[in-house]
Scaffold this active site. Structure first.
Site, short mmCIF file in Angstrom:
data_model
loop_
_atom_site.label_atom_id
_atom_site.label_comp_id
_atom_site.label_asym_id
_atom_site.label_seq_id
_atom_site.Cartn_x
_atom_site.Cartn_y
_atom_site.Cartn_z
N LYS A 173 -9.78 26.23 -73.17
CA LYS A 173 -9.97 25.29 -73.24
C LYS A 173 -11.29 24.60 -73.49
O LYS A 173 -12.21 24.46 -72.66
CB LYS A 173 -9.09 25.04 -71.46
N THR A 206 -8.90 14.55 -61.83
CA THR A 206 -8.88 16.19 -62.98
C THR A 206 -9.02 16.78 -61.87
O THR A 206 -8.69 18.30 -62.42
CB THR A 206 -9.55 16.07 -64.63
N GLY A 208 -8.81 19.85 -59.95
CA GLY A 208 -6.88 21.22 -60.30
C GLY A 208 -6.62 21.31 -61.63
O GLY A 208 -5.49 22.03 -61.69
N THR A 209 -6.68 20.73 -63.00
CA THR A 209 -6.68 21.08 -63.72
C THR A 209 -6.27 22.21 -63.67
O THR A 209 -5.37 22.37 -64.98
CB THR A 209 -7.26 20.09 -65.10
N GLY A 210 -7.39 23.02 -63.63
CA GLY A 210 -7.11 23.69 -64.47
C GLY A 210 -6.27 24.84 -64.28
O GLY A 210 -5.51 25.88 -64.07
N CYS A 211 -6.42 24.95 -62.63
CA CYS A 211 -5.40 26.34 -61.79
C CYS A 211 -3.99 25.58 -61.95
O CYS A 211 -2.86 26.37 -62.59
CB CYS A 211 -5.55 25.28 -60.16
#
Length: 266
Positions: A173, A206, A208-211
């Site tokens: 990412k 932003t 919580g983006t990865g989860c």
């Protein structure tokens, strides 16, 4: 039957990341979300104030209760704070006939450590080899491999370093790159390569983006999509969630998991 997706992760009492974000994503994308809690955190928009890890026996019991009775079409892993938890969860997903999306969570959005240094070897040697897709961000790539990414040209080298540990696919990412216009990710299995581009939104909220991205990928896989199809759809979903992210509390607010759903106006 509705696709069933299982998250194995820690909680976020503020509701923006962790198990809470995973379940919201799974609902928004038309799947039945289930959870195995690995840790309880006290956190809000300002950061993580405390972490309490659950015993390995409790994690194993939750996983077996869900998988043995209800069954799963995909598993997503998130916060696994200790080597013992990493090893147990790796063994559980390796023994489950379902694709696994591994988000190798190292630190929170606010920079709080969520993975013990002693657990890194277990992530490399046990968890990543069990992954259908691994989804590290640039800090996690550096933590796991020592490869530091400074530009889009470095993404391929970073992905190759992660693939050495055995996941079938890796999604590096690139959201932390400095391109002001685009957020670029690289998906590859070492042969096929997919550069995924999306407009960069000027929104600091932003959390919580990865989860959210990893859970959205798991939802696509649970529906029978190929890895590239699932990742592409997940990228589109999380881009919309980032664009709609909203202020909450005094710090960094969450992405909006329900951005695509119809809502009644007040």
């Amino acid at each position: 039957m509705i696709p069933r997706v299982l998250t194995v992760a820690g909680s976020d009492s503020g509701g923006g990341a962790g198990v809470q974000a995973d379940l919201k994503t799974m609902l928004a994308l038309g799947t039945h979300g289930m959870s195995v809690l690995t840790a309880v955190t006290a956190q809000n928009s300002l950061g993580v104030q405390g972490v309490w890890e659950l015993p390995v026996e409790a994690v194993r019991a939750q996983y077996r209760a869900v998988v043995d009775d209800i069954g799963v079409q995909a598993v997503k892993t998130g916060m696994l704070s200790s080597a013992a938890l990493v090893e147990e969860v790796a063994a559980l997903i390796a023994g489950t006939d379902a694709p696994a999306v591994v988000d190798p969570v190292g630190v929170s959005k606010h920079g709080d450590p969520l993975l013990a240094a002693s657990a890194l070897d277990a992530v490399r040697t046990r968890l990543l080899p069990a992954a259908t897709v691994a989804t590290p961000n640039l800090d996690e790539v550096a933590q796991l491999t020592g490869v530091r990414v400074g530009s889009e040209a470095d993404l391929r080298r970073a992905a190759a370093a992660v693939l050495e540990f055995g996941p079938r696919w890796v999604l590096v990412k690139g959201g932390h790159l400095t391109d002001p216009d685009e957020a670029v990710d690289l998906l590859t299995d070492g042969r096929a390569e997919h550069l995924l581009r999306a407009p960069r939104h000027d929104n600091r909220h932003t959390h919580g983006t990865g989860c959210t991205l990893a859970s959205a990928i798991a939802c696509g896989l649970a529906r029978g999509r190929s890895v590239p199809e699932a990742v592409t759809a997940a990228k589109e979903y999380v881009t919309g969630a980032i664009a709609a992210g909203f202020s909450l509390g005094a710090g960094i607010g969450p992405v909006d998991h329900g951005w695509a759903l119809e809502r009644d106006t007040p």
